[in-house]
Design a protein around this motif. Structure first.
Motif, PDB file in Angstrom:
ATOM      1  N   LEU A 100       0.988  -1.224  -0.181  1.00 49.25           N
ATOM      2  CA  LEU A 100       0.036   0.231  -0.003  1.00 49.25           C
ATOM      3  C   LEU A 100       1.098   1.238   0.032  1.00 49.25           C
ATOM      4  CD1 LEU A 100      -2.481  -1.076   2.724  1.00 49.25           C
ATOM      5  CD2 LEU A 100      -2.634  -1.639   0.293  1.00 49.25           C
ATOM      6  N   ILE A 101       0.582   2.208  -0.750  1.00 45.26           N
ATOM      7  CA  ILE A 101       1.475   3.475  -0.858  1.00 45.26           C
ATOM      8  C   ILE A 101       0.856   4.661  -0.410  1.00 45.26           C
ATOM      9  CG2 ILE A 101       2.612   2.470  -2.735  1.00 45.26           C
ATOM     10  CD1 ILE A 101       1.227   4.439  -4.709  1.00 45.26           C
ATOM     11  N   GLY A 102      -0.620   4.614   0.433  1.00 42.30           N
ATOM     12  CA  GLY A 102      -1.291   5.786   0.720  1.00 42.30           C
ATOM     13  C   GLY A 102      -2.514   5.641   0.939  1.00 42.30           C
ATOM     14  N   ALA A 103      -3.297   6.420   1.832  1.00 46.68           N
ATOM     15  CA  ALA A 103      -4.746   6.474   2.042  1.00 46.68           C
ATOM     16  C   ALA A 103      -5.273   7.619   2.219  1.00 46.68           C
ATOM     17  CB  ALA A 103      -5.056   5.437   2.997  1.00 46.68           C
ATOM     18  N   ARG A 156     -15.730   8.239   2.990  1.00 46.69           N
ATOM     19  CA  ARG A 156     -15.030   7.422   1.755  1.00 46.69           C
ATOM     20  C   ARG A 156     -13.523   7.291   1.938  1.00 46.69           C
ATOM     21  NH1 ARG A 156     -15.065   8.029  -4.923  1.00 46.69           N
ATOM     22  NH2 ARG A 156     -15.937   5.789  -5.299  1.00 46.69           N
ATOM     23  N   TRP A 157     -13.394   5.921   2.122  1.00 51.01           N
ATOM     24  CA  TRP A 157     -11.725   5.794   2.313  1.00 51.01           C
ATOM     25  C   TRP A 157     -11.241   5.496   0.804  1.00 51.01           C
ATOM     26  CZ3 TRP A 157     -10.161   7.430   7.098  1.00 51.01           C
ATOM     27  CH2 TRP A 157     -11.088   7.258   7.909  1.00 51.01           C
ATOM     28  N   VAL A 158     -10.243   5.978   0.446  1.00 54.68           N
ATOM     29  CA  VAL A 158      -9.382   5.460  -0.783  1.00 54.68           C
ATOM     30  C   VAL A 158      -8.090   4.920  -0.336  1.00 54.68           C
ATOM     31  CG1 VAL A 158      -8.622   6.281  -3.228  1.00 54.68           C
ATOM     32  CG2 VAL A 158     -10.757   7.086  -2.079  1.00 54.68           C
ATOM     33  N   ILE A 159      -7.656   3.745  -0.748  1.00 57.18           N
ATOM     34  CA  ILE A 159      -6.519   3.254  -0.598  1.00 57.18           C
ATOM     35  C   ILE A 159      -5.556   3.101  -2.036  1.00 57.18           C
ATOM     36  CG2 ILE A 159      -5.155   1.289   0.492  1.00 57.18           C
ATOM     37  CD1 ILE A 159      -8.745   1.888   1.363  1.00 57.18           C
ATOM     38  N   SER A 160      -4.698   3.552  -2.097  1.00 57.29           N
ATOM     39  CA  SER A 160      -3.712   3.629  -3.393  1.00 57.29           C
ATOM     40  C   SER A 160      -2.639   2.392  -3.121  1.00 57.29           C
ATOM     41  CB  SER A 160      -2.990   4.927  -3.516  1.00 57.29           C
ATOM     42  OG  SER A 160      -3.918   5.961  -3.993  1.00 57.29           O
ATOM     43  N   LEU A 206     -11.882   7.813  22.726  1.00 61.32           N
ATOM     44  CA  LEU A 206     -13.043   7.924  22.921  1.00 61.32           C
ATOM     45  C   LEU A 206     -14.207   6.902  22.509  1.00 61.32           C
ATOM     46  CD1 LEU A 206     -13.382  11.978  22.205  1.00 61.32           C
ATOM     47  CD2 LEU A 206     -12.940  10.867  24.492  1.00 61.32           C
ATOM     48  N   LYS A 207     -13.883   6.400  21.356  1.00 64.24           N
ATOM     49  CA  LYS A 207     -14.865   5.365  20.874  1.00 64.24           C
ATOM     50  C   LYS A 207     -14.165   4.553  19.746  1.00 64.24           C
ATOM     51  CE  LYS A 207     -19.430   5.532  18.568  1.00 64.24           C
ATOM     52  NZ  LYS A 207     -20.486   6.363  18.183  1.00 64.24           N
ATOM     53  N   THR A 208     -14.364   3.198  19.655  1.00 65.20           N
ATOM     54  CA  THR A 208     -13.899   2.362  18.640  1.00 65.20           C
ATOM     55  C   THR A 208     -15.017   1.637  18.063  1.00 65.20           C
ATOM     56  OG1 THR A 208     -11.980   1.928  20.116  1.00 65.20           O
ATOM     57  CG2 THR A 208     -12.368   0.249  18.395  1.00 65.20           C
ATOM     58  N   LEU A 209     -14.873   1.843  16.660  1.00 64.65           N
ATOM     59  CA  LEU A 209     -15.950   1.246  15.894  1.00 64.65           C
ATOM     60  C   LEU A 209     -15.296  -0.192  15.198  1.00 64.65           C
ATOM     61  CD1 LEU A 209     -17.213   4.057  16.179  1.00 64.65           C
ATOM     62  CD2 LEU A 209     -18.075   3.617  13.717  1.00 64.65           C
ATOM     63  N   ASN A 210     -15.857  -1.318  15.884  1.00 62.87           N
ATOM     64  CA  ASN A 210     -15.510  -2.619  15.258  1.00 62.87           C
ATOM     65  C   ASN A 210     -16.289  -3.066  14.058  1.00 62.87           C
ATOM     66  OD1 ASN A 210     -13.744  -2.957  17.442  1.00 62.87           O
ATOM     67  ND2 ASN A 210     -15.298  -3.394  18.604  1.00 62.87           N
ATOM     68  N   ASN A 211     -15.852  -2.164  12.904  1.00 64.10           N
ATOM     69  CA  ASN A 211     -16.795  -2.293  11.819  1.00 64.10           C
ATOM     70  C   ASN A 211     -15.564  -2.679  10.734  1.00 64.10           C
ATOM     71  OD1 ASN A 211     -18.361  -2.203   9.360  1.00 64.10           O
ATOM     72  ND2 ASN A 211     -18.361  -0.149   9.292  1.00 64.10           N
ATOM     73  N   PRO A 212     -15.134  -4.073  10.458  1.00 62.61           N
ATOM     74  CA  PRO A 212     -14.172  -4.461   9.897  1.00 62.61           C
ATOM     75  C   PRO A 212     -14.260  -4.012   8.139  1.00 62.61           C
ATOM     76  CG  PRO A 212     -15.160  -6.501  10.644  1.00 62.61           C
ATOM     77  CD  PRO A 212     -15.932  -5.180  10.994  1.00 62.61           C
ATOM     78  N   PHE A 213     -13.303  -3.694   7.432  1.00 66.54           N
ATOM     79  CA  PHE A 213     -13.382  -3.674   6.097  1.00 66.54           C
ATOM     80  C   PHE A 213     -12.534  -4.639   5.396  1.00 66.54           C
ATOM     81  CE2 PHE A 213     -14.032   1.263   6.495  1.00 66.54           C
ATOM     82  CZ  PHE A 213     -15.254   1.051   6.521  1.00 66.54           C
ATOM     83  N   ASN A 214     -12.961  -5.522   4.729  1.00 66.91           N
ATOM     84  CA  ASN A 214     -12.084  -6.529   4.175  1.00 66.91           C
ATOM     85  C   ASN A 214     -11.985  -6.833   2.731  1.00 66.91           C
ATOM     86  OD1 ASN A 214     -10.236  -8.544   3.825  1.00 66.91           O
ATOM     87  ND2 ASN A 214     -11.419 -10.179   5.006  1.00 66.91           N
ATOM     88  N   LEU A 215     -11.191  -6.479   2.070  1.00 70.46           N
ATOM     89  CA  LEU A 215     -11.179  -6.875   0.405  1.00 70.46           C
ATOM     90  C   LEU A 215      -9.746  -7.532   0.031  1.00 70.46           C
ATOM     91  CD1 LEU A 215     -12.699  -6.592  -2.276  1.00 70.46           C
ATOM     92  CD2 LEU A 215     -11.076  -4.625  -2.685  1.00 70.46           C
ATOM     93  N   ASN A 216      -9.929  -8.958   0.054  1.00 66.95           N
ATOM     94  CA  ASN A 216      -8.871  -9.867   0.185  1.00 66.95           C
ATOM     95  C   ASN A 216      -8.088 -10.243  -1.221  1.00 66.95           C
ATOM     96  OD1 ASN A 216     -10.659 -11.561  -1.201  1.00 66.95           O
ATOM     97  ND2 ASN A 216     -10.953 -12.914   0.674  1.00 66.95           N
ATOM     98  N   GLY A 270      -5.124  -1.410  -6.252  1.00 69.66           N
ATOM     99  CA  GLY A 270      -5.689  -0.166  -5.920  1.00 69.66           C
ATOM    100  C   GLY A 270      -6.124   0.623  -7.466  1.00 69.66           C
ATOM    101  N   PRO A 271      -7.127   1.589  -7.202  1.00 69.10           N
ATOM    102  CA  PRO A 271      -7.284   2.327  -5.864  1.00 69.10           C
ATOM    103  C   PRO A 271      -8.654   1.314  -5.315  1.00 69.10           C
ATOM    104  CG  PRO A 271      -8.287   3.595  -7.671  1.00 69.10           C
ATOM    105  CD  PRO A 271      -7.432   2.595  -8.381  1.00 69.10           C
ATOM    106  N   ILE A 272      -8.468   1.236  -3.925  1.00 65.48           N
ATOM    107  CA  ILE A 272      -9.493   0.197  -3.384  1.00 65.48           C
ATOM    108  C   ILE A 272     -10.460   1.513  -2.343  1.00 65.48           C
ATOM    109  CG2 ILE A 272     -10.092  -1.370  -1.408  1.00 65.48           C
ATOM    110  CD1 ILE A 272      -6.966  -2.357  -2.096  1.00 65.48           C
ATOM    111  N   TYR A 273     -11.864   1.270  -2.488  1.00 66.57           N
ATOM    112  CA  TYR A 273     -12.716   2.168  -1.911  1.00 66.57           C
ATOM    113  C   TYR A 273     -13.387   1.510  -0.737  1.00 66.57           C
ATOM    114  CZ  TYR A 273     -11.679   4.800  -6.148  1.00 66.57           C
ATOM    115  OH  TYR A 273     -11.185   5.348  -7.194  1.00 66.57           O
TER     116      TYR A 273
END
Length: 390
Positions: A28-31, A51-55, A80-90, A94-97
Motif C-alpha cells: 500500500l502506498i497511501g490512503a 469514503r476511504w481511498v487506498i492506493s 473516545l470510541k472504537t468502531l468494530n466495523n471491519p473492512f475486508n477486500l482480500n 488499487g485504488p480500493i474504496y
C-alpha cells in the motif's frame, strides 16, 4: 543426502532477494479520506459519510483490510470510541474504496464536549493480506462545537481587524523591473485578528508624465478568513505596455462592498488599509518564446507522470499544484503543494504527501516554474488541469 553446489546456493539467494524486492514493491502506498474535516454541533449530533481511498503499487493483488476505526482526542490522545466495523477486500489492486457512516449522537457529543474534548480524529489503519504486510492510514479531523460557540464565532466575524498590509512581488527577489511580456504576480500578507470576510480589490494605474493617477480594478477579493495571517496572490499583472505601473491593494470599507469592479478610482476607501508597489516594464531585448507546452493526463492517479520541456538556463524546476476555483486569482486556501526538482528533470510523479492532500474527483491545476541560480523566474509553463482519480 542432497548436495548443492556453491553456484546453486548463490542463485537461490539471489532469487530469494528478488522475490523479497517484488513483495516489498507490492505494498500500500497511501490512503486518504473524504471529507478530510467535519464540524459537529454537539446539541444536534451528526452522521458523517466517509469514503476511504487506498492506493497501491501496480503489482499489488491482495487487497486491503481494516479491522476497526478509532475516535480520539488529538490533544490528550484519549480514545473516545472504537468502531468494530471491519473492512475486508482480500484480492484486487488499487485504488480500493471503502464507504462508512460515522454517527456521533447528540448525547455522546455533548458528554465529550463537557469533558473538554474539542478536536477529535477518526482514524483507520489499513493493511495488506500478503505474507509481508504493509500498512497505511488516513483520518478525518472532527471539531466539536456548541451552539454558543457558533454564536460567538458570528460575533467575532463582525470584529475582523486587519493590522497591516505587506505587498511584495513574487518571487521576492524581483527588482521592480520586468522585461516586456514576461509573467509577473504580486503577493499580499495580511496579519489580522478576529474572524470574518476579507473584502478588497487589486487595482493598477499606468503612471503618465502628467495628470492624476487613475486606477482600474483588476479583481476583487471576498474571502472568509479565520487564521491570524492570510496571503493572497494577485491576478497576472499586465507587462505588455512599456512604462511605470503602480499596483495597489485596497481593503474595502463596509460601504464599499459590492461596488462594481470595472470602475476607475483615484483613492482607496481607507488609505490606512492599503499597500502599493511600482514596477517598470522595459523593452525585452532577449526574445522569449511563449510559455512552453506541458503534458499530463486528464485523469491523474498515484502513478501518473507530469511532463514539461527543457527550459534553458534553469537551475531548479518548481512544480505547483492548486485546486481549480474558476478564477485567475489564487489564495492560500487554493494552494495544495509544490515539488522542487533538479534541472535535469523533465517529468515526475507526485509525492505521496501531495497525493494525500488531493481529493478524489476534484479538479486541480499544475504549472512548472523554471528558476535561475538566484531563484528568479525565467519562464513558466501554461497551466494544465487534471482530475484526481486515485
Amino acid at each position: 543426502m542432497f548436495c548443492f553446489s556453491k553456484r546453486a546456493v548463490t542463485l537461490t539467494t539471489a532469487l530469494a532477494a528478488l522475490l523479497c524486492c517484488v513483495n516489498s514493491f507490492a505494498d500500500l502506498i497511501g490512503a486518504s479520506s473524504s471529507p478530510k474535516r467535519a464540524e459537529v454541533t454537539v446539541e444536534e449530533g451528526q452522521t458523517i459519510e466517509i469514503r476511504w481511498v487506498i492506493s497501491t503499487n501496480p503489482v499489488h493483488e491482495s487487497g486491503a483490510f481494516s479491522p476497526q476505526g478509532t475516535l480520539r482526542d488529538t490533544t490528550t490522545d484519549t480514545v473516545l470510541k472504537t468502531l468494530n466495523n471491519p473492512f475486508n477486500l482480500n484480492k484486487g489492486a488499487g485504488p480500493i474504496y471503502f464507504e462508512e457512516s460515522l454517527t456521533l449522537t447528540a448525547e455522546e457529543a455533548k458528554k465529550w464536549y463537557d469533558m473538554g474534548h474539542r478536536k477529535l480524529e477518526y482514524k483507520r489503519v489499513f493493511t495488506t493480506g500478503s505474507e509481508l504486510p504493509s500498512t497505511t492510514e488516513a483520518a478525518v479531523d472532527i471539531n466539536l462545537k456548541s451552539k454558543e460557540d457558533v454564536a460567538t464565532q458570528k460575533l467575532e466575524q463582525e470584529s475582523l481587524t486587519a493590522h497591516s498590509l505587506q505587498l511584495t512581488f513574487k518571487p521576492q527577489r524581483f527588482r521592480q523591473q520586468v522585461a516586456q511580456g514576461l509573467p509577473l504576480q504580486a503577493q499580499l500578507f495580511v496579519p489580522f485578528s478576529g474572524r470574518g470576510t476579507l473584502a478588497g480589490r487589486w487595482q493598477l494605474a499606468l503612471v503618465e508624465p502628467q495628470g492624476a493617477l487613475t486606477y482600474k480594478t483588476l479583481a476583487t477579493v471576498n474571502k472568509p478568513v479565520s487564521e491570524s495571517t492570510e496571503f493572497l496572490l494577485s491576478p497576472k499583472l499586465p507587462t505588455q505596455t512599456l512604462g511605470r505601473h503602480l499596483l495597489r491593494f485596497c481593503i474595502d470599507s463596509p460601504s464599499a462592498a459590492g461596488m462594481a469592479m470595472t470602475g476607475a478610482e483615484t483613492a482607496c476607501p481607507n488609505p490606512q488599509l492599503s499597500s502599493a508597489l511600482q514596477y517598470d516594464v522595459v523593452e525585452n531585448f532577449v526574445k522569449q518564446s511563449e510559455a512552453p507546452a506541458s503534458a499530463g493526463p486528464a485523469n491523474l492517479t498515484a502513478t501518473s507522470k507530469l511532463r514539461w520541456p527543457v527550459i534553458p538556463d534553469t537551475r531548479v524546476y518548481e512544480l505547483q499544484i492548486h485546486q481549480l476555483t474558476g478564477t485567475d486569482m489564487l489564495s492560500s486556501s487554493d494552494f495544495v503543494g509544490r515539488l522542487l526538482l533538479p534541472s535535469t528533470s523533465t517529468s515526475t510523479q507526485l509525492s505521496a504527501d501531495l497525493i494525500n492532500h488531493l481529493n478524489p474527483g476534484t479538479t486541480y491545476t499544475w504549472q512548472v516554474n523554471a528558476l535561475d541560480q538566484h531563484g528568479d523566474l525565467i519562464l513558466q509553463t501554461a497551466p494544465q488541469q487534471f482530475v484526481f482519480m486515485p
